[in-house]
Design an enzyme around this catalytic site. Structure first.
Site, PDB file in Angstrom:
ATOM      1  N   HIS A   1      44.010  26.604  39.123  1.00 13.26           N
ATOM      2  CA  HIS A   1      43.763  28.025  39.352  1.00 13.26           C
ATOM      3  C   HIS A   1      43.768  28.351  40.851  1.00 13.26           C
ATOM      4  O   HIS A   1      43.672  27.466  41.709  1.00 13.26           O
ATOM      5  CB  HIS A   1      42.424  28.425  38.737  1.00 13.26           C
ATOM      6  CG  HIS A   1      41.253  27.666  39.315  1.00 13.26           C
ATOM      7  ND1 HIS A   1      40.652  27.996  40.512  1.00 13.26           N
ATOM      8  CD2 HIS A   1      40.595  26.577  38.851  1.00 13.26           C
ATOM      9  CE1 HIS A   1      39.672  27.160  40.760  1.00 13.26           C
ATOM     10  NE2 HIS A   1      39.608  26.276  39.771  1.00 13.26           N
TER      11      HIS A   1
ATOM     12  N   GLU B   1      36.541  23.248  33.027  1.00 12.64           N
ATOM     13  CA  GLU B   1      36.005  22.516  34.177  1.00 12.64           C
ATOM     14  C   GLU B   1      34.834  21.640  33.744  1.00 12.64           C
ATOM     15  O   GLU B   1      34.224  21.857  32.690  1.00 12.64           O
ATOM     16  CB  GLU B   1      35.559  23.532  35.239  1.00 12.64           C
ATOM     17  CG  GLU B   1      34.989  22.933  36.516  1.00 12.64           C
ATOM     18  CD  GLU B   1      35.989  22.083  37.281  1.00 12.64           C
ATOM     19  OE1 GLU B   1      36.287  20.973  36.795  1.00 12.64           O
ATOM     20  OE2 GLU B   1      36.440  22.508  38.346  1.00 12.64           O
TER      21      GLU B   1
END
Length: 416
Positions: free
Chosen positions: A151, A236
């Site tokens: 990202h 994550e």
């Protein structure tokens, strides 16, 4: 009337029950229980299948049926030859086909000579092709490319205190992160430039990965996008809920000393936990590619883009290429919106595998042996790679032992 005469004595025969043996004169006590009262002198009994059941003391004897328990047409199982016989015959015919350079390629049975029914019933097709070493019954599930994308820059990358009041999965992108996502979409469009190319997107449920994907999708039209799926297993690493900044910084400093793979945060996951759930995503990925192939999409023109996080990205590569824990510890996270490309390779024998781009491998600080799966080295599909891999592992072992020897020598300790 006078009483009737007594019945005549029974004529003894082999089926007439005999009186039990008397053992009053035996010094060893009563007879064993295995002696049948109806057949004195015979040890054991017969079960309902016609076999004789013997005590353990008798040992192994030849099994003979006393009677046929299942006359014709009364068997409780199918009267075919059985799966074991069919499996053996199929294996033998496969050997014959291989020796005659007959290769499995489909399901028509067009081999130039008649095949028995138990071979045609298999879900395979035979062809008189000279490439007999091609893999059989092993459809290729690999797309043309797998592109992993971290990202863009998030608020947490700039200010650690953002995790105190905002949940990790709600951390947004910064203005620079949005710009990085747009640039990544342009680079992605340059890579996927084929005329008949199609794209499949997977993305993490986190806000920063969703915003990154929102800036990438406009570079592709609706006909090119096959699917866009949210996948929680590529999220994550869980560090905790609303976090204390100093505690998180101390834990990350401790993790750098302990190692990222096995270190567990006090209220979160370890690297091994992330590795496990990312590994469970790969079979789903394979099934999805197989379904796309069945649905009519050409896998040689299919590109898969996975928008995820730095650690999950490296664990995906670790599981796919079978890295060791040491290889993972030596690798680095890619930069924000960095593209990591895996390209499909084929050889002249029909084998296929995914290979990591050379420039991307250097960005991750990986050895040359880590750019292809370990099975490629084992089966020697890449020339010269096995010897190089073994030599590199030996050098790593020597380096580790040399460093350990120097560390112990400074402390005056003996190496165990």
């Amino acid at each position: 009337l006078p009483p009737p005469p007594p019945p005549p004595p029974a004529v003894p025969s082999r089926w007439t029950p005999s009186p039990p043996r008397t053992t009053t004169s035996s010094p060893h006590g009563p007879p064993p229980r295995d002696v049948s009262p109806s057949h004195p002198g015979r040890v054991g009994r017969w079960n309902r299948f016609g076999y004789r059941v013997l005590p353990r003391a008798i040992g192994r004897t030849r099994r003979r049926r006393r009677f046929d328990p299942f006359p014709a047409g009364t068997t409780p199982w199918p009267t075919s030859r059985g799966w074991t016989w069919t499996r053996r015959r199929r294996r033998r015919w496969q050997q014959i086909l291989q020796s005659n350079n007959v290769t499995v390629v489909g399901n028509s049975g067009d081999t130039g000579f008649p095949l028995p029914s138990f071979m045609i019933s298999q879900r395979s097709v035979f062809s008189l092709d000279s490439s007999a070493s091609a893999p059989k019954n092993n459809p290729d599930f690999r797309p043309r490319r797998i592109i992993l994308l971290r990202h863009g820059q998030s608020l947490g990358n700039v200010d650690e205190s953002a995790y105190v009041t905002t949940a990790d999965w709600r951390i947004p992108l910064t203005d620079l992160g949005k710009k990085q996502a747009e640039e990544a979409g342009g680079r992605l469009r340059e890579i996927i430039c084929e005329k008949d190319a199609s794209v499949v997107f997977y993305y993490s449920p986190y806000l920063r990965t969703k915003q990154t994907l929102d800036h990438i999708v406009p570079f592709f039209n609706e006909k090119e996008i096959v699917s866009c799926l949210e996948e929680p297993r590529i999220s994550e690493q869980q560090i905790g809920n609303f976090q204390n900044v100093q505690q998180v910084l101390d834990a990350k400093a401790e993790r750098s000393k302990f190692g990222r793979f096995y270190y567990r945060f006090p209220s979160g996951e370890s690297g091994l936990d992330v590795y496990t759930r990312v590994s469970s995503f790969i079979p789903t990925f394979v099934r999805d590619c197989t379904q796309h192939d069945i649905g009519g999409h050409d896998l040689d023109n299919l590109n898969v883009v996975i928008v995820t996080h730095g650690l999950a990205l490296r664990f995906f590569l670790m599981r796919w290429f079978q890295w060791s824990v040491h290889d993972f510890e030596q690798s680095w996270n890619p930069e924000n919106c960095e593209l990591i490309t895996m390209n499909k390779k084929k050889d002249d024998r029909g084998h296929a595998w995914m290979e990591l781009d050379v420039d991307d491998r250097s960005k991750l600080n990986l050895h040359e042996s880590c750019e292809v799966p370990r099975a490629v080295h084992v089966h020697k599909l890449v020339s010269g790679s096995v010897d190089d891999y073994i030599q590199a592992k030996r050098e790593e072992s020597r380096t580790l032992w040399r460093a350990r020897y120097e560390a112990h020598s400074k402390n005056g300790q003996e190496i165990k």
